[in-house]
Design a protein around this motif. Structure first.
Motif, PDB file in Angstrom:
ATOM      1  N   SER A 160       8.004   4.312  -9.188  1.00 21.17           N
ATOM      2  CA  SER A 160       7.508   5.603  -8.713  1.00 21.17           C
ATOM      3  C   SER A 160       8.229   6.088  -7.465  1.00 21.17           C
ATOM      4  O   SER A 160       8.876   5.316  -6.768  1.00 21.17           O
ATOM      5  CB  SER A 160       5.999   5.498  -8.431  1.00 21.17           C
ATOM      6  N   ARG A 161       8.078   7.381  -7.209  1.00 26.25           N
ATOM      7  CA  ARG A 161       8.704   8.054  -6.062  1.00 26.25           C
ATOM      8  C   ARG A 161      10.226   7.908  -6.124  1.00 26.25           C
ATOM      9  O   ARG A 161      10.891   7.693  -5.114  1.00 26.25           O
ATOM     10  CB  ARG A 161       8.132   7.521  -4.760  1.00 26.25           C
ATOM     11  N   VAL A 193       2.536  15.992  -6.770  1.00 24.14           N
ATOM     12  CA  VAL A 193       1.536  14.946  -6.522  1.00 24.14           C
ATOM     13  C   VAL A 193       0.615  15.366  -5.372  1.00 24.14           C
ATOM     14  O   VAL A 193      -0.610  15.243  -5.460  1.00 24.14           O
ATOM     15  CB  VAL A 193       2.213  13.584  -6.226  1.00 24.14           C
ATOM     16  N   SER A 250      -3.379  16.279  -5.548  1.00 21.15           N
ATOM     17  CA  SER A 250      -4.405  15.556  -4.793  1.00 21.15           C
ATOM     18  C   SER A 250      -5.133  16.507  -3.848  1.00 21.15           C
ATOM     19  O   SER A 250      -6.321  16.339  -3.589  1.00 21.15           O
ATOM     20  CB  SER A 250      -3.831  14.329  -4.079  1.00 21.15           C
ATOM     21  N   GLY A 271       0.818  -1.208   0.000  1.00 18.29           N
ATOM     22  CA  GLY A 271       0.000   0.000   0.000  1.00 18.29           C
ATOM     23  C   GLY A 271       0.852   1.259   0.000  1.00 18.29           C
ATOM     24  O   GLY A 271       2.032   1.227   0.337  1.00 18.29           O
ATOM     25  N   GLY A 272       0.260   2.346  -0.421  1.00 20.62           N
ATOM     26  CA  GLY A 272       0.920   3.649  -0.338  1.00 20.62           C
ATOM     27  C   GLY A 272       2.043   3.871  -1.329  1.00 20.62           C
ATOM     28  O   GLY A 272       2.868   4.760  -1.150  1.00 20.62           O
ATOM     29  N   VAL A 273       2.111   3.074  -2.388  1.00 23.06           N
ATOM     30  CA  VAL A 273       3.208   3.231  -3.337  1.00 23.06           C
ATOM     31  C   VAL A 273       2.845   4.136  -4.525  1.00 23.06           C
ATOM     32  O   VAL A 273       3.707   4.533  -5.301  1.00 23.06           O
ATOM     33  CB  VAL A 273       3.704   1.867  -3.884  1.00 23.06           C
ATOM     34  N   GLY A 274       1.546   4.431  -4.675  1.00 23.95           N
ATOM     35  CA  GLY A 274       1.131   5.327  -5.755  1.00 23.95           C
ATOM     36  C   GLY A 274       0.166   4.714  -6.757  1.00 23.95           C
ATOM     37  O   GLY A 274       0.060   5.202  -7.890  1.00 23.95           O
ATOM     38  N   LYS A 275      -0.552   3.671  -6.359  1.00 27.91           N
ATOM     39  CA  LYS A 275      -1.507   3.041  -7.286  1.00 27.91           C
ATOM     40  C   LYS A 275      -2.639   3.991  -7.658  1.00 27.91           C
ATOM     41  O   LYS A 275      -2.987   4.142  -8.832  1.00 27.91           O
ATOM     42  CB  LYS A 275      -2.127   1.778  -6.655  1.00 27.91           C
ATOM     43  N   THR A 276      -3.236   4.618  -6.647  1.00 30.04           N
ATOM     44  CA  THR A 276      -4.376   5.482  -6.925  1.00 30.04           C
ATOM     45  C   THR A 276      -3.944   6.727  -7.695  1.00 30.04           C
ATOM     46  O   THR A 276      -4.609   7.143  -8.653  1.00 30.04           O
ATOM     47  CB  THR A 276      -5.093   5.848  -5.606  1.00 30.04           C
ATOM     48  N   THR A 277      -2.813   7.285  -7.316  1.00 27.21           N
ATOM     49  CA  THR A 277      -2.243   8.413  -8.048  1.00 27.21           C
ATOM     50  C   THR A 277      -2.050   8.039  -9.516  1.00 27.21           C
ATOM     51  O   THR A 277      -2.395   8.795 -10.433  1.00 27.21           O
ATOM     52  CB  THR A 277      -0.867   8.785  -7.437  1.00 27.21           C
ATOM     53  N   ILE A 323       8.609   7.527 -12.388  1.00 29.41           N
ATOM     54  CA  ILE A 323       7.926   8.725 -11.913  1.00 29.41           C
ATOM     55  C   ILE A 323       8.714   9.282 -10.727  1.00 29.41           C
ATOM     56  O   ILE A 323       8.906   8.578  -9.738  1.00 29.41           O
ATOM     57  CB  ILE A 323       6.470   8.414 -11.476  1.00 29.41           C
ATOM     58  N   PRO A 324       9.182  10.514 -10.830  1.00 31.18           N
ATOM     59  CA  PRO A 324      10.011  11.031  -9.748  1.00 31.18           C
ATOM     60  C   PRO A 324       9.190  11.359  -8.499  1.00 31.18           C
ATOM     61  O   PRO A 324       7.987  11.601  -8.591  1.00 31.18           O
ATOM     62  CB  PRO A 324      10.592  12.317 -10.353  1.00 31.18           C
ATOM     63  N   GLU A 325       9.836  11.325  -7.377  1.00 30.98           N
ATOM     64  CA  GLU A 325       9.244  11.850  -6.145  1.00 30.98           C
ATOM     65  C   GLU A 325       8.983  13.325  -6.416  1.00 30.98           C
ATOM     66  O   GLU A 325       9.868  14.043  -6.834  1.00 30.98           O
ATOM     67  CB  GLU A 325      10.247  11.668  -4.997  1.00 30.98           C
ATOM     68  N   SER A 326       7.758  13.760  -6.204  1.00 27.55           N
ATOM     69  CA  SER A 326       7.428  15.107  -6.644  1.00 27.55           C
ATOM     70  C   SER A 326       6.393  15.773  -5.748  1.00 27.55           C
ATOM     71  O   SER A 326       5.399  15.159  -5.348  1.00 27.55           O
ATOM     72  CB  SER A 326       6.895  15.035  -8.080  1.00 27.55           C
TER      73      SER A 326
HETATM   74  N1  ADP Z   1       5.519  10.480  -7.337  1.00 27.28           N
HETATM   75  C1  ADP Z   1       5.128  10.819  -6.080  1.00 27.28           C
HETATM   76  N2  ADP Z   1       5.770  11.811  -5.420  1.00 27.28           N
HETATM   77  C2  ADP Z   1       5.393  12.164  -4.176  1.00 27.28           C
HETATM   78  N3  ADP Z   1       4.390  11.603  -3.502  1.00 27.28           N
HETATM   79  C3  ADP Z   1       3.690  10.625  -4.096  1.00 27.28           C
HETATM   80  C4  ADP Z   1       4.017  10.176  -5.414  1.00 27.28           C
HETATM   81  N4  ADP Z   1       3.152   9.183  -5.752  1.00 27.28           N
HETATM   82  C5  ADP Z   1       2.320   9.025  -4.699  1.00 27.28           C
HETATM   83  N5  ADP Z   1       2.639   9.890  -3.695  1.00 27.28           N
HETATM   84  C6  ADP Z   1       1.965  10.019  -2.397  1.00 27.28           C
HETATM   85  O1  ADP Z   1       1.991   8.772  -1.738  1.00 27.28           O
HETATM   86  C7  ADP Z   1       0.811   8.535  -1.028  1.00 27.28           C
HETATM   87  C8  ADP Z   1       0.178   7.235  -1.456  1.00 27.28           C
HETATM   88  O2  ADP Z   1      -0.246   7.341  -2.804  1.00 27.28           O
HETATM   89  P1  ADP Z   1      -1.484   6.516  -3.375  1.00 27.28           P
HETATM   90  O3  ADP Z   1      -1.564   6.795  -4.828  1.00 27.28           O
HETATM   91  O4  ADP Z   1      -2.694   6.758  -2.564  1.00 27.28           O
HETATM   92  O5  ADP Z   1      -0.948   5.038  -3.129  1.00 27.28           O
HETATM   93  P2  ADP Z   1      -1.749   3.637  -3.115  1.00 27.28           P
HETATM   94  O6  ADP Z   1      -2.987   3.800  -3.915  1.00 27.28           O
HETATM   95  O7  ADP Z   1      -0.766   2.677  -3.726  1.00 27.28           O
HETATM   96  O8  ADP Z   1      -2.016   3.306  -1.685  1.00 27.28           O
HETATM   97  C9  ADP Z   1      -0.083   9.731  -1.261  1.00 27.28           C
HETATM   98  O9  ADP Z   1       0.036  10.596  -0.171  1.00 27.28           O
HETATM   99  C10 ADP Z   1       0.489  10.363  -2.521  1.00 27.28           C
HETATM  100  O10 ADP Z   1       0.278  11.745  -2.544  1.00 27.28           O
END
Ligand code: ADP
Ligand code: MG
Lengths: 86, 269
Positions: free
Chosen positions: B180-181, B216, B220, B12-18, B210-213
């Motif tokens: 990502s990140r 994002v 959101s 979780g929290g790796v950026g799937k929803t983003t 995808i860079p840490e940015s």
């Molecule tokens: N490229 C990125 N740079 C900085 N923060 C990111 C990046 N991608 C995702 N995040 C942050 O990481 C957190 C988890 O992202 P999210 O897309 O909800 O992950 P998941 O759906 O995998 O749980 C969020 O707070 C989001 O803003």
């Protein structure tokens, strides 16, 4: 990878430690994934039977399921303790 | 026929929803009728990232239970009329999501849409399983970090054994890596796994880094997918990813530190 990169990475950075740990773990998990679920239980029972006759410890036995194109072989490897050598 | 894409990772929290929000918007902006489905039942968030949270009336569980039609539950995106969102429900009963129910929804959506993007929840339970089960393509979102890489590898095992394609003996799901990140500076200083390190382990087809940015979080906060922020590095990374997925060749970016010629040459820190 440039020559300089090579010298830098030989310093065993924290990332290279991470990579090394991952490679070992992932290789292990992939191989255990492809093995049937009964294998650990089979190994336990076999060990118990063998231990009734020979005093070996757990590490002395390895069990391996090999898959080639047309057959599967179950390989059992038991290292006997020194006393059993003739 | 629609193409079904699952955005998955295990962790979780790796950026799937983003990622789901960005690429579904990207595909729609390129002229393809696209729907994005939130499979995270009980913890829906895609609606917030897409900025449509106040327009949610019905959700995927309502559709499965026959309490609403698919058309009643689908939300048209405010920025792009080729994009629709199917929200998850906030019910705590995870069993509400069924294989038959999901299959029926995907079948119906396939008639109307070109791309169906499934935003998977974390873990390997029902929601994650159903999100990937019917997929044609898998976007494996990974962070350059040990637990994420390990979980991605586990997920790859499941994609190749527990999917409909695998069970029917069809051509396997196409797997793509989205790293990502990523922080080139931290990679350079040896603190973070590099793209090559990750690829030595996963060896997947790379769709993009995808860079840490900061953008994002800003996106959101505003409820607009980051891909619409065309000036941002993350937005550009996602645009590249969509273009590559659609068959364009684009050189990879955001892998190396923005650095001068001499720093590159001598590898100075
Ligand atoms: N490229 C990125 N740079 C900085 N923060 C990111 C990046 N991608 C995702 N995040 C942050 O990481 C957190 C988890 O992202 P999210 O897309 O909800 O992950 P998941 O759906 O995998 O749980 C969020 O707070 C989001 O803003
Ligand atoms: Mg999510």
């Amino acid at each position: 990878m440039s020559l300089l990169d090579y010298f830098r990475s030989s310093k065993a950075s924290s990332a290279s430690l991470a990579k090394e740990r991952l490679q070992i773990l992932v290789a292990y998990e992939r191989s255990s994934d492809s093995q049937p679920a009964y294998l650990p239980e089979l190994q336990k029972e076999l060990l118990a039977v063998i231990q009734r006759y020979v005093n070996i410890n757990k590490d002395a036995m390895t069990i391996n399921l090999e898959q080639t194109d047309n057959q599967e072989t179950l390989e059992l490897n038991i290292v006997l303790p020194d006393a059993h050598r003739v | 026929m629609a193409r079904i894409i699952v955005v998955t990772s295990g962790k979780g929290g790796v950026g799937k929803t983003t990622t789901s929000a960005a690429i579904s918007m990207g595909l729609a902006k390129k002229g393809h009728k696209t729907v994005v489905i939130d499979f995270d039942v009980g913890l829906r968030n895609l609606d917030l990232i897409m900025g449509c949270e106040r327009r949610v009336v019905y959700d995927i569980i309502n559709v499965i239970n026959g309490e609403a039609t698919l058309n009643q539950a689908l939300i048209k995106d405010k920025n792009c009329n080729l994009l629709s969102i199917l929200p998850a429900s906030q019910t705590r009963n995870k069993d509400a999501l069924t294989l038959e129910g999901v299959e029926k929804i995907l079948e119906e959506l396939s008639k109307d849409f070109k791309y169906i993007v499934c935003d998977s929840p974390a873990g390997i339970e029902t929601g994650a399983h159903l999100a990937m089960y019917f997929a044609d393509d898998a976007f494996v979102v990974t962070n350059p970090e040990v637990s994420s890489v390990r979980d991605s590898d586990r997920m790859l095992g499941l994609l190749s054994s527990k999917s409909r394609r695998a069970e029917r003996g069809e051509e396997p799901i196409k797997e793509y890596l989205l790293l990502s990140r990523y922080s080139p500076t931290r990679v350079k200083s040896g603190e973070m796994l590099s793209l090559d390190d990750v690829q030595d382990i996963l060896s997947l087809h790379l769709l993009g880094v995808i860079p840490e940015s900061k953008s994002v979080l800003t996106s959101s906060n505003a409820g607009t997918p980051v891909i619409l922020d065309e000036k941002s590095d993350a937005g550009q990374a996602y645009s590249d990813i969509v273009a590559r997925y659609l068959g364009e060749t684009r050189p990879h970016r955001f892998i190396d530190e923005k650095s001068g010629f001499f720093r590159k040459l001598f590898g100075g820190k």
